[in-house]
Design a protein around this motif. Structure first.
Motif, PDB file in Angstrom:
ATOM      1  N   LEU A  45       0.893  -1.417   0.293  1.00 42.46           N
ATOM      2  CA  LEU A  45       0.838   0.274  -0.477  1.00 42.46           C
ATOM      3  C   LEU A  45       0.531   1.489   0.093  1.00 42.46           C
ATOM      4  O   LEU A  45       2.298   1.112   0.885  1.00 42.46           O
ATOM      5  N   SER A  46      -0.098   2.263  -0.757  1.00 36.66           N
ATOM      6  CA  SER A  46       1.277   3.368  -0.216  1.00 36.66           C
ATOM      7  C   SER A  46       0.118   4.360   0.726  1.00 36.66           C
ATOM      8  O   SER A  46      -0.636   3.422   1.189  1.00 36.66           O
ATOM      9  N   LEU A  47       0.314   5.986   1.054  1.00 37.50           N
ATOM     10  CA  LEU A  47      -0.748   6.114   1.855  1.00 37.50           C
ATOM     11  C   LEU A  47      -0.957   7.513   1.603  1.00 37.50           C
ATOM     12  O   LEU A  47      -0.237   8.472   0.827  1.00 37.50           O
TER      13      LEU A  47
ATOM     14  N   GLU B 205       3.970   6.775  14.139  1.00 36.91           N
ATOM     15  CA  GLU B 205       5.640   6.047  13.487  1.00 36.91           C
ATOM     16  C   GLU B 205       5.883   7.380  12.660  1.00 36.91           C
ATOM     17  O   GLU B 205       5.503   8.105  12.139  1.00 36.91           O
ATOM     18  N   PRO B 206       7.199   7.492  13.020  1.00 35.23           N
ATOM     19  CA  PRO B 206       7.739   8.331  11.697  1.00 35.23           C
ATOM     20  C   PRO B 206       7.459   8.168  10.643  1.00 35.23           C
ATOM     21  O   PRO B 206       7.430   6.453  10.460  1.00 35.23           O
ATOM     22  N   LYS B 207       7.943   8.998   9.349  1.00 36.35           N
ATOM     23  CA  LYS B 207       7.216   8.455   8.120  1.00 36.35           C
ATOM     24  C   LYS B 207       8.976   8.675   7.416  1.00 36.35           C
ATOM     25  O   LYS B 207       8.828   9.387   7.642  1.00 36.35           O
ATOM     26  N   LEU B 208       9.347   7.167   7.287  1.00 35.51           N
ATOM     27  CA  LEU B 208      11.076   7.129   7.201  1.00 35.51           C
ATOM     28  C   LEU B 208      10.812   7.724   5.290  1.00 35.51           C
ATOM     29  O   LEU B 208      10.269   7.752   4.784  1.00 35.51           O
TER      30      LEU B 208
ATOM     31  N   GLU C 218      10.425   0.249   5.381  1.00 41.22           N
ATOM     32  CA  GLU C 218      11.225   1.249   4.463  1.00 41.22           C
ATOM     33  C   GLU C 218      12.512   1.149   4.532  1.00 41.22           C
ATOM     34  O   GLU C 218      13.294   0.709   5.913  1.00 41.22           O
TER      35      GLU C 218
ATOM     36  N   TYR D 209       7.449  -1.824   8.870  1.00 45.15           N
ATOM     37  CA  TYR D 209       6.102  -1.554   9.954  1.00 45.15           C
ATOM     38  C   TYR D 209       4.920  -1.969   9.372  1.00 45.15           C
ATOM     39  O   TYR D 209       4.188  -1.051   9.654  1.00 45.15           O
TER      40      TYR D 209
ATOM     41  N   VAL E  52       3.488   9.021  10.720  1.00 41.39           N
ATOM     42  CA  VAL E  52       2.091   8.396   9.750  1.00 41.39           C
ATOM     43  C   VAL E  52       1.577   8.162  11.212  1.00 41.39           C
ATOM     44  O   VAL E  52       1.985   7.643  12.372  1.00 41.39           O
TER      45      VAL E  52
ATOM     46  N   LYS F  56      -1.827   4.814  12.442  1.00 40.03           N
ATOM     47  CA  LYS F  56      -2.683   3.956  12.301  1.00 40.03           C
ATOM     48  C   LYS F  56      -3.386   3.515  12.708  1.00 40.03           C
ATOM     49  O   LYS F  56      -3.234   4.015  14.274  1.00 40.03           O
TER      50      LYS F  56
HETATM   51  C1  9MJ Z   1       6.796   5.097   6.017  1.00 43.80           C
HETATM   52  N1  9MJ Z   1       7.379   4.968   5.117  1.00 43.80           N
HETATM   53  O1  9MJ Z   1       7.723   5.166   7.335  1.00 43.80           O
HETATM   54  C2  9MJ Z   1       4.211   2.878   6.602  1.00 43.80           C
HETATM   55  N2  9MJ Z   1       5.772   4.130   6.446  1.00 43.80           N
HETATM   56  O2  9MJ Z   1       2.199   2.023   6.341  1.00 43.80           O
HETATM   57  C3  9MJ Z   1       5.541   4.021   8.281  1.00 43.80           C
HETATM   58  N3  9MJ Z   1       4.969   4.200   5.128  1.00 43.80           N
HETATM   59  C4  9MJ Z   1       3.124   2.400   5.734  1.00 43.80           C
HETATM   60  N4  9MJ Z   1       4.719   2.904   7.651  1.00 43.80           N
HETATM   61  C5  9MJ Z   1       0.956   1.379   5.101  1.00 43.80           C
HETATM   62  N5  9MJ Z   1       5.987   3.914   8.512  1.00 43.80           N
HETATM   63  C6  9MJ Z   1       1.766   1.559   3.351  1.00 43.80           C
HETATM   64  C7  9MJ Z   1       2.740   2.191   4.591  1.00 43.80           C
END
Ligand code: 9MJ
Length: 675
Positions: A83-85, A115-118, A175, A227, A290, A292
């Motif tokens: 998935l993407s976000l 969560e941090p978005k890496l 990631e 993640y 992010v 969730k």
């Molecule tokens: C990143 N980029 O850190 C997700 N993401 O969850 C985290 N990406 C993700 N979760 C579902 N922490 C699709 C992408």
């Protein structure tokens, strides 16, 4: 020669030890043995495997790099789509997300995992019976590319899972990214090798994974955090996302330590705020956070729209990179005569501020990036870091542009500009004849960490020069009320305040005074080291280069700058008239060894706002202190910056003095107060 049976035993034991240390080093971030010891284990294993090739297995820690480069990437179908976000850019967007979630589920509150978005590349890892069998890029979410050979070289990715309950099948998603430090080192290597630099860690990570030859990927400092989940055995069951992440951790998979559980929308926004503040001190780049929904049955009920889940959203930080245009390139002359090209930019809002200038550093940097007037450029401003020109957008370059070259005459005093071989910097040779150098010397002299003349900022120094009121720093102490009143925007009150501040600055310390003279390469730490070694100014003035090199951290180059400075009659005159004007400091108490913090052991923890860890360490060492990594009963002081770790707790338990940043700065200025 060992027999095969005993070799097998030793190989197994070595592999086990290496795996354990890999996990501690790369996943838990808590190494237990020195690197050299680890290298010895690895070497021993390599040589045994060489002797008994029949004992080499695919999952041996020696087998991270594939033998042969691939011909092409093979496509991989994701049986569970990757998935993407969706994105949120404002608090309102986050509120809307929370409303959508709670309305759909008909719930009041909601528990989320944050969560941090890496900022890297999404990768899926497939483990069968605990063994990594395939790694694939996200691609379009349905089909990606097989990058197993490259992912095997990423040290934080376990080649097999740990623990007792190994599932038949587990596909995890996460990631792959390049930590900031590794990115800087990689770019430094690229420059040295005459190769192109990477624009940012994300590009560097992507470029590293797109290699057919895994030995190239192996040389790139990549890391990974997990993640999410893809296809899996039915035996694996969780009721929450958080529980699932715990299982991953127990299986030896790397999970980001910043992940938390929160309740409701206010706590989502609180996490966003906190992580935003922490962003620059994190060892990797993030471009947002992010959110969730934690409950997995809720996630199922919420489902997806196109390829983005309804149960998650990325809350992005303001962009740190934007496009702008180079309107002009100016050349500035600094205190030491260094010529610095500066790009004047079309104003651009980036990283939370409007940027109009960016330093282009020096001729080499200009040539490497080939930045020209009229170019469209990528401007990056990350946190408090000064804005940088990342690269030129060549497709937008107008016709008839010219390469920019630094002038060979100083733009301020017309003296010759020279560039010493092996140095990056071109300098004006005008010395104190050059008004720009004199002006900068005065600004430095008055600055906070030097003589700290309150209210004497850059603008006022410029005004003094235009009115021809001062030529050297000594003239500051001869300024008269009447002269100052003639200046624009200087009323009686401000003149009075300024003269009081100048008077107050006369009471100083020897290290500050030395630092304020602006001798090349003599920063605060060196000034402090000189003061504690010699204790009086006359001795420093009289010292030759050899004597100066007895001071810790003073090498031949710095020693020469100091000696040459005090040999110049005009510099001696300025120093004498400063002393005559009444500048004075308390006598410096010299330790027997000449180093005031000799035999004192320090531990640094947390983030200091005014300097990096290595600078703080160098400053302490310049005073004779020892700096170690862990707190014990032999530690004398713990210096705690922002977000300190458990070291502070340990220090308190052992009743060791903990200094905050302000106290630490005071200690560097007046170490004797702390002894
Ligand atoms: C990143 N980029 O850190 C997700 N993401 O969850 C985290 N990406 C993700 N979760 C579902 N922490 C699709 C992408």
């Amino acid at each position: 020669m060992p027999k095969e049976k005993s070799a097998t035993q030793r190989i197994n034991s070595l592999r086990e030890q290496i795996l354990e240390h890999n996990h501690k080093y790369y996943v838990l971030d808590a190494p237990e043995i020195p690197d050299a010891e680890y290298d010895r284990l690895m070497l021993e294993l390599q040589s045994l495997e060489k002797e008994f090739p029949q004992l080499v297995t695919e999952d041996s820690p020696t087998q991270r790099v594939g033998a042969e480069p691939l011909k092409e990437f093979v496509q991989v179908k994701h049986r569970v789509p990757m998935l993407s976000l969706g994105n949120a850019f404002s608090d309102d967007d986050v509120q809307d997300f929370h409303h959508r979630v709670t309305e759909h589920l008909d719930a009041d509150g909601m528990e989320y995992v944050v969560e941090p978005k890496l900022d890297g590349l999404a990768i899926s890892l497939r483990y069968e019976s605990g063994i990594l069998v395939q790694a694939a890029t996200r691609g379009d979410g349905a089909t990606g590319e097989d990058v197993t050979h490259n992912i095997r070289t990423v040290k934080s990715v376990p080649l097999h899972l740990r623990g007792k309950n190994i599932p038949d099948l587990l596909e995890v998603r996460g990631e792959v990214f390049m930590p900031k430090k590794g990115f800087e080192q990689l770019n430094a290597r690229q420059v040295k090798a005459g190769e192109k630099e990477f624009a940012n860690p994300r590009n560097a990570a992507a470029g590293s994974l797109r290699q057919l030859d895994s030995s190239i990927t192996a040389s790139r400092p990549l890391s990974m955090y997990i993640y999410g989940v893809g296809e899996k055995s039915d035996s694996l069951e969780w009721s929450t996302h958080h529980e699932m992440l715990s299982t991953f951790k127990n299986l030896g998979l790397p999970v980001c330590p910043e992940i938390q559980k929160v309740q409701g929308v206010q706590e989502l926004l609180g996490y966003y705020q906190n992580l935003g503040e922490k962003r620059n001190s994190l060892p990797y780049e993030i471009d947002g956070v992010v959110y969730k929904v934690n409950d997995l049955s809720f996630q199922t009920r919420l489902g997806f729209v196109s390829r983005a889940p309804r149960w998650a959203i990325a809350h992005k930080f303001p962009a740190q990179e934007e496009l702008s245009k180079v309107l002009d390139i100016d050349v500035q002359v600094g205190r030491t005569g260094a010529l610095t090209p500066v790009a004047r930019l079309e104003p651009i809002f980036v990283g939370g501020v409007t940027v109009t200038n960016a330093t282009l550093h020096n001729q080499d940097e200009l040539e490497r990036k080939d930045i020209r007037i009229g170019d469209t450029v990528i401007i990056r401003r990350a946190g408090d870091v000064i804005p940088q020109v990342v690269s030129v957008v060549l497709s937008k370059r107008p016709e008839k542009t010219e390469k920019f070259k630094l002038p060979d005459k100083c733009p301020v005093c017309d003296s010759a500009v020279i560039r010493v071989e092996g140095e990056a910097v071109a300098r004006c040779t005008g010395g104190l004849y050059c008004a720009a150098q004199r002006k900068e010397a005065i600004k430095h002299f008055a600055s906070r960490k030097a003589m700290d003349i309150d209210g004497l900022g850059d603008k006022l120094v410029d005004q003094f020069f235009e009115a021809d009121l001062i030529k050297t720093v000594a003239d500051l102490y001869q300024l008269k009320v009447d002269d100052l009143l003639k200046l624009e925007r200087m009323g009686e009150k401000s003149v009075d305040n300024l003269l009081v501040a100048i008077e107050k600055s006369k009471k100083t310390t020897l290290p500050r005074f030395l630092f304020s003279l602006g001798i090349r390469e003599v920063g605060e730490a060196t000034a402090l080291a000189l003061a504690s070694h010699f204790a009086d100014l006359e001795k420093i003035e009289a010292a030759d280069s050899d004597t100066l090199q007895k001071v810790p951290d003073v090498g031949p180059v710095v020693a020469k700058h100091i000696a040459v400075f005090f040999q110049q009659p005009h510099n001696r005159e300025v120093v004498d008239s400063l002393l005559k004007a009444g500048i004075a400091w308390p006598a410096y108490v010299r330790e027997n060894t000449g180093q005031i913090l000799d035999k004192k052991t320090f531990v640094l923890t947390g983030t200091l706002s005014s300097m990096g860890r290595s600078e703080a360490k160098a400053k302490l060492q310049a005073l004779g202190a020892k700096v170690t990594g862990s707190v014990s009963k032999n530690t004398h002081f713990v210096v705690a910056g922002a977000d300190p770790g458990s070291k502070v707790d340990k220090a308190k338990k052992l009743e060791i003095r903990v200094l905050d940043e302000e106290e630490f700065e005071q200690l560097l200025k007046q170490p004797d107060e702390y002894l």
